[in-house]
Design a protein around this motif. Sequence first.
Motif, short mmCIF file in Angstrom:
data_model
loop_
_atom_site.label_atom_id
_atom_site.label_comp_id
_atom_site.label_asym_id
_atom_site.label_seq_id
_atom_site.Cartn_x
_atom_site.Cartn_y
_atom_site.Cartn_z
N GLY A 199 0.89 -1.11 0.21
CA GLY A 199 0.08 -0.22 -0.17
C GLY A 199 0.88 1.08 -0.03
O GLY A 199 0.53 2.28 -0.73
N ILE A 200 1.79 1.19 0.87
CA ILE A 200 2.70 2.37 0.69
C ILE A 200 3.59 2.50 -0.49
O ILE A 200 3.52 3.69 -1.05
CB ILE A 200 3.81 2.02 1.82
CG1 ILE A 200 3.15 2.30 3.34
CG2 ILE A 200 4.88 3.29 1.93
CD1 ILE A 200 4.08 1.70 4.55
N ALA A 201 3.95 1.47 -1.12
CA ALA A 201 4.61 1.71 -2.37
C ALA A 201 3.64 2.12 -3.41
O ALA A 201 3.85 2.91 -4.11
CB ALA A 201 5.17 0.46 -2.82
N ALA A 202 2.44 1.67 -3.32
CA ALA A 202 1.72 2.20 -4.41
C ALA A 202 1.14 3.81 -4.27
O ALA A 202 1.11 4.50 -5.17
CB ALA A 202 0.04 1.51 -3.88
N LEU A 203 1.05 4.17 -2.85
CA LEU A 203 0.84 5.56 -2.71
C LEU A 203 1.90 6.36 -3.10
O LEU A 203 1.86 7.55 -3.63
CB LEU A 203 0.41 5.97 -1.38
CG LEU A 203 0.33 7.23 -0.94
CD1 LEU A 203 -1.04 7.94 -1.74
CD2 LEU A 203 0.00 7.31 0.93
N ALA A 204 3.00 5.84 -3.07
CA ALA A 204 4.34 6.62 -3.47
C ALA A 204 4.51 6.87 -4.86
O ALA A 204 5.54 7.74 -5.30
CB ALA A 204 5.63 5.80 -2.72
N LEU A 205 3.72 6.13 -5.59
CA LEU A 205 3.87 6.27 -6.91
C LEU A 205 3.24 7.56 -7.33
O LEU A 205 3.25 7.91 -8.89
CB LEU A 205 3.33 4.97 -7.53
CG LEU A 205 4.27 3.82 -7.52
CD1 LEU A 205 3.46 2.56 -8.17
CD2 LEU A 205 5.60 3.97 -8.41
N HIS A 206 2.50 8.32 -6.60
CA HIS A 206 1.79 9.36 -6.90
C HIS A 206 2.92 10.58 -6.65
O HIS A 206 2.68 11.58 -6.02
CB HIS A 206 0.64 9.67 -5.98
CG HIS A 206 -0.44 8.90 -6.47
ND1 HIS A 206 -1.48 9.49 -7.46
CD2 HIS A 206 -0.98 7.56 -5.94
CE1 HIS A 206 -2.33 8.26 -7.58
NE2 HIS A 206 -2.10 7.18 -6.64
N VAL A 207 3.89 10.41 -7.54
CA VAL A 207 5.12 11.37 -7.39
C VAL A 207 4.96 12.66 -7.45
O VAL A 207 5.49 13.44 -6.65
CB VAL A 207 6.36 10.76 -8.08
CG1 VAL A 207 7.51 11.75 -8.14
CG2 VAL A 207 6.55 9.49 -7.96
#
Length: 252
Positions: A199-207
């Motif tokens: 989940g964290i990795a997915a959110l961090a893709l909103h760079v």
Amino acid sequence: MSDAAPSTAAPLPALPEDGDRVLVVVAHPDDAEYGTAAAVARWTAEGKQVVYVMATSGEAGIDTVAPAQAGPLREREELASAEAVGVDVVEFLRHRDGRLTEGVDLRRDVARAVRQHRPHLVVTINHHDTWGPGTWNTPDHRALGRTVLDAVADAANRWIFPELGHEGFAPWDGVRRVVVANSTSPTHVVDITDTVEAGIAALALHVEYFRALDPEVPVRQQAEDVYRQVVRRDEPGWPGRAVLAVELALGS
């Protein structure tokens, strides 16, 4: 040893997860990543089919980028985030960001998505007045969440939007539950112990979105900060587990 008194809160039960099709309907790109994506990562790993529907493209969400550029940018970031948790289908309804209303047009579009994808579980965004103590919720979230609750019923009724039948989308009354994520009135939890990192990795893709929010704080750190707020650990009845609290709005 802690001097704190033991919690007397009743444990929240696990959300029933029967059914193999999930429809996540939210207002903006990134709404699904504020916790829900961690649950989605687990569901897709278990073989469930998950589809995302975004009511807007989030084009008004970056102050330093004009909507004509921000909309496509945010759609690309959402597609990458969805793919990271196993979601292959992402649809953008492209209603105006910041101007969602509970009108017939939005209800029809969401009902169409329900009929098309025939989910057993629908997940939407917090539609309550506040996001948390002292934080007023956005009009888009309020309108979208309430509309989803109405549209699920509309999707089952062949006479409310008969044009959907003419388009080839038969009524669907198979939605067993509608769940509100990030609710201020949670009733159940979803175990995300093994998928918090996803989940964290997915959110961090909103760079670009997060860079604009706070250029001084690394995007990854901002994503981790979000998950520290939305993930509950060692809840009563869930020792040693990380859970996402949700509200069961329709169904049982």
